[in-house]
Design a protein around this motif. Structure first.
Motif, PDB file in Angstrom:
ATOM      1  N   LEU A  70       0.842  -1.165  -0.170  1.00 46.85           N
ATOM      2  CA  LEU A  70       0.091   0.021  -0.066  1.00 46.85           C
ATOM      3  C   LEU A  70       0.757   1.190  -0.011  1.00 46.85           C
ATOM      4  N   PHE A  71       1.989   1.206   0.750  1.00 44.52           N
ATOM      5  CA  PHE A  71       2.756   2.419   0.838  1.00 44.52           C
ATOM      6  C   PHE A  71       3.424   2.697  -0.462  1.00 44.52           C
ATOM      7  N   ILE A  72       3.962   1.683  -1.152  1.00 43.74           N
ATOM      8  CA  ILE A  72       4.543   2.161  -2.536  1.00 43.74           C
ATOM      9  C   ILE A  72       3.600   2.386  -3.672  1.00 43.74           C
ATOM     10  N   LEU A  87      -4.359   9.504   1.810  1.00 43.96           N
ATOM     11  CA  LEU A  87      -5.138   8.758   2.917  1.00 43.96           C
ATOM     12  C   LEU A  87      -4.540   7.437   2.669  1.00 43.96           C
ATOM     13  N   LEU A  88      -4.165   7.027   1.427  1.00 48.77           N
ATOM     14  CA  LEU A  88      -3.808   5.543   1.314  1.00 48.77           C
ATOM     15  C   LEU A  88      -2.580   5.244   2.055  1.00 48.77           C
ATOM     16  N   LEU A  89      -1.613   6.369   1.921  1.00 46.41           N
ATOM     17  CA  LEU A  89      -0.273   6.243   2.602  1.00 46.41           C
ATOM     18  C   LEU A  89      -0.328   6.198   4.153  1.00 46.41           C
ATOM     19  N   LEU A  90      -1.176   7.170   4.646  1.00 50.69           N
ATOM     20  CA  LEU A  90      -1.643   7.065   6.114  1.00 50.69           C
ATOM     21  C   LEU A  90      -2.193   5.519   6.581  1.00 50.69           C
ATOM     22  N   THR A  91      -3.060   5.099   5.678  1.00 51.75           N
ATOM     23  CA  THR A  91      -3.589   3.825   5.989  1.00 51.75           C
ATOM     24  C   THR A  91      -2.478   2.581   6.031  1.00 51.75           C
ATOM     25  N   SER A  92      -1.706   2.634   5.332  1.00 48.25           N
ATOM     26  CA  SER A  92      -0.700   1.755   5.057  1.00 48.25           C
ATOM     27  C   SER A  92       0.466   2.025   6.478  1.00 48.25           C
ATOM     28  N   LEU A 124      11.770   0.094  19.019  1.00 48.64           N
ATOM     29  CA  LEU A 124      12.409   0.557  17.832  1.00 48.64           C
ATOM     30  C   LEU A 124      11.495   0.525  16.673  1.00 48.64           C
ATOM     31  N   GLN A 125      10.549  -0.453  16.543  1.00 50.70           N
ATOM     32  CA  GLN A 125      10.025  -0.470  15.107  1.00 50.70           C
ATOM     33  C   GLN A 125       9.022   0.735  15.011  1.00 50.70           C
ATOM     34  N   LYS A 126       8.510   1.256  16.094  1.00 52.67           N
ATOM     35  CA  LYS A 126       7.657   2.216  16.111  1.00 52.67           C
ATOM     36  C   LYS A 126       8.543   3.718  15.095  1.00 52.67           C
ATOM     37  N   ILE A 127       9.649   3.803  15.583  1.00 45.77           N
ATOM     38  CA  ILE A 127      10.289   5.222  15.381  1.00 45.77           C
ATOM     39  C   ILE A 127      10.021   5.697  13.976  1.00 45.77           C
ATOM     40  N   PRO A 128      10.377   4.872  12.876  1.00 45.49           N
ATOM     41  CA  PRO A 128      10.347   5.589  11.385  1.00 45.49           C
ATOM     42  C   PRO A 128       8.884   5.506  11.167  1.00 45.49           C
ATOM     43  N   LEU A 129       8.034   4.757  11.604  1.00 47.37           N
ATOM     44  CA  LEU A 129       6.629   5.018  11.001  1.00 47.37           C
ATOM     45  C   LEU A 129       5.878   6.250  11.627  1.00 47.37           C
ATOM     46  N   MET A 130       6.448   6.403  12.991  1.00 48.93           N
ATOM     47  CA  MET A 130       5.847   7.771  13.728  1.00 48.93           C
ATOM     48  C   MET A 130       6.535   8.935  12.903  1.00 48.93           C
ATOM     49  N   MET A 131       7.829   8.930  12.609  1.00 46.36           N
ATOM     50  CA  MET A 131       8.370   9.912  12.084  1.00 46.36           C
ATOM     51  C   MET A 131       7.731  10.311  10.412  1.00 46.36           C
ATOM     52  N   ILE A 132       7.249   9.098   9.850  1.00 49.84           N
ATOM     53  CA  ILE A 132       6.697   9.617   8.473  1.00 49.84           C
ATOM     54  C   ILE A 132       5.139   9.844   8.651  1.00 49.84           C
ATOM     55  N   ILE A 133       4.696   9.449   9.919  1.00 48.68           N
ATOM     56  CA  ILE A 133       3.473   9.954  10.017  1.00 48.68           C
ATOM     57  C   ILE A 133       3.525  11.502  10.517  1.00 48.68           C
ATOM     58  N   SER A 134       4.312  11.988  10.889  1.00 51.13           N
ATOM     59  CA  SER A 134       4.689  13.465  11.365  1.00 51.13           C
ATOM     60  C   SER A 134       4.713  14.275   9.885  1.00 51.13           C
ATOM     61  N   TYR A 135       5.402  13.683   9.075  1.00 54.15           N
ATOM     62  CA  TYR A 135       5.585  14.312   7.668  1.00 54.15           C
ATOM     63  C   TYR A 135       4.254  14.824   6.989  1.00 54.15           C
ATOM     64  N   LEU A 136       3.226  13.776   7.114  1.00 52.32           N
ATOM     65  CA  LEU A 136       1.827  13.968   6.568  1.00 52.32           C
ATOM     66  C   LEU A 136       0.970  14.843   7.262  1.00 52.32           C
ATOM     67  N   LEU A 137       1.458  15.843   8.300  1.00 46.72           N
ATOM     68  CA  LEU A 137       0.556  16.549   9.009  1.00 46.72           C
ATOM     69  C   LEU A 137       0.279  18.001   8.218  1.00 46.72           C
ATOM     70  N   THR A 138       1.114  18.000   7.011  1.00 47.49           N
ATOM     71  CA  THR A 138       0.815  19.157   5.867  1.00 47.49           C
ATOM     72  C   THR A 138      -0.591  18.906   5.338  1.00 47.49           C
ATOM     73  N   LEU A 144      -7.938  14.504  11.132  1.00 44.73           N
ATOM     74  CA  LEU A 144      -8.925  13.827  11.830  1.00 44.73           C
ATOM     75  C   LEU A 144      -8.934  12.572  11.698  1.00 44.73           C
ATOM     76  N   ILE A 145      -8.225  11.898  10.506  1.00 51.85           N
ATOM     77  CA  ILE A 145      -8.206  10.390  10.732  1.00 51.85           C
ATOM     78  C   ILE A 145      -7.102  10.137  11.780  1.00 51.85           C
ATOM     79  N   ILE A 146      -6.042  10.833  12.059  1.00 48.50           N
ATOM     80  CA  ILE A 146      -5.265  10.449  13.118  1.00 48.50           C
ATOM     81  C   ILE A 146      -5.747  10.451  14.366  1.00 48.50           C
TER      82      ILE A 146
END
Length: 335
Positions: A70-72, A87-92, A124-138, A144-146
């Protein structure tokens, strides 16, 4: 030894995948880092070839592979459907993270892991995913979905741990519940979720290190510990109460700060769900701690010196970190 020496190469590549993901400037580079991270964690799960490790590794691979697909795909759709792709990126990302409503795989994978592997999965496995979610806050629509995922994670994480006696499942639902606090902190401040994640990682890791030291995987095994040892009697309950955010322990600090931020931003509905779930999680933390205090023999404990325990020097940093808030009011009295 926690991991064989031959598996330190996989641990190094796991950390390299995290660094590639959080430092990449393109979605393709982030995807490569996530794939390297996933393929490095699977060998760390299958240290011993038995059905439990193999089942957890297979479940983890299938879920992460689906999330990566889904991400790619969403990354490739940015040029054609810029409204649908975020939206699909956040879902993945929520699927790979194990946040509600995509939480179903997380407790099942946790049940087949040892405690050192669970520490890696929960921190450790949560670090990159949380960082990428913070990039989507633009994208304002994604906030609202978060927030909805955070409120759902809070209630599922609280209610899921009520009717279980397995410590790994309790820690899994606790991680889902704390994920709700981190998701809400991401929507408010990028730096604050890092602070919350730091407190969460230290406290939860200290609890799981204790569980690994005593090789306890269920409440019944935890109750069979030597109650004459003050380390057993006090350290595990105090760490659990700190993880639940009960004042005046260290785990209360980030929750207190986030409550203030939610009130200042007038986010009262998410605050209601977060506080309600915290009360429920404190219930099943207290269910564990009450056994220690009921079975405690004060005369035997007081007759045995604290420094005589070989575990004292190993757990002093964790004990200090979780209890330093007890001495925080004294600093105000000195001025």
């Amino acid at each position: 030894m926690v991991f064989p020496i031959s598996n330190f190469l996989f641990f190094f590549s796991l950390m390299s995948g995290i660094m590639i993901s959080i430092s990449s400037s393109s979605w393709f580079g982030i995807w490569i880092g996530l794939e390297l991270n996933m393929m490095s964690f699977i060998p760390l799960i299958t240290i011993k070839m038995n059905s439990y490790f193999s089942e957890s590794a297979l479940k983890y691979f299938l879920i992460q592979a689906l999330g990566s697909t889904l991400f790619i795909m969403s990354s490739c759709m940015f040029l054609y459907t810029p409204q649908m792709s975020p939206l699909l990126l956040l879902t993945s990302l929520l699927l790979k993270l194990g946040s509600a409503p995509f939480h179903f795989w997380f407790p099942q994978v946790m049940m087949g892991l040892t405690w050192p592997q669970a520490i890696i999965l929960m921190t450790l496995q949560k670090i990159p995913l949380m960082m990428i979610i913070s990039y989507l806050l633009t994208y304002p629509s994604l906030m609202l979905i978060i927030s909805f995922s955070a409120m759902l994670s809070a209630m599922i994480g609280a209610l899921g741990g009520l009717n279980t006696m397995q410590l790994r499942k309790i820690m899994a639902f606790s991680s889902i519940n704390h994920m709700s606090w981190m998701l809400m902190s991401i929507t408010i401040s990028d730096m604050f979720w890092i602070l919350y994640f730091f407190f969460y990682s230290i406290i939860s890791s200290s609890i799981m290190i204790l569980f690994n030291m005593f090789q306890a995987f269920s409440l019944s095994e935890l109750m069979k510990l030597n109650q004459m040892n003050i380390i057993h009697t006090l350290l595990i309950p105090l760490n659990l109460l700190s993880l639940g955010g009960l004042p005046p322990f260290a785990g209360f600090i980030p929750k207190w700060m986030l409550i203030q931020l939610l009130i200042n931003n007038k986010l009262f509905i998410p605050l209601f769900f977060l506080l309600s779930s915290s009360l429920i999680t404190l219930y099943f933390y207290l269910r564990i701690t009450i056994f220690f205090f009921l079975l405690m023999n004060p005369f035997s404990i007081s007759s045995k010196p604290l420094m005589s325990s070989p575990l004292y020097f190993h757990f002093t940093p964790f004990l200090f970190f979780n209890l330093f808030l007890l001495f925080l009011p004294l600093t105000f009295m000195l001025f």
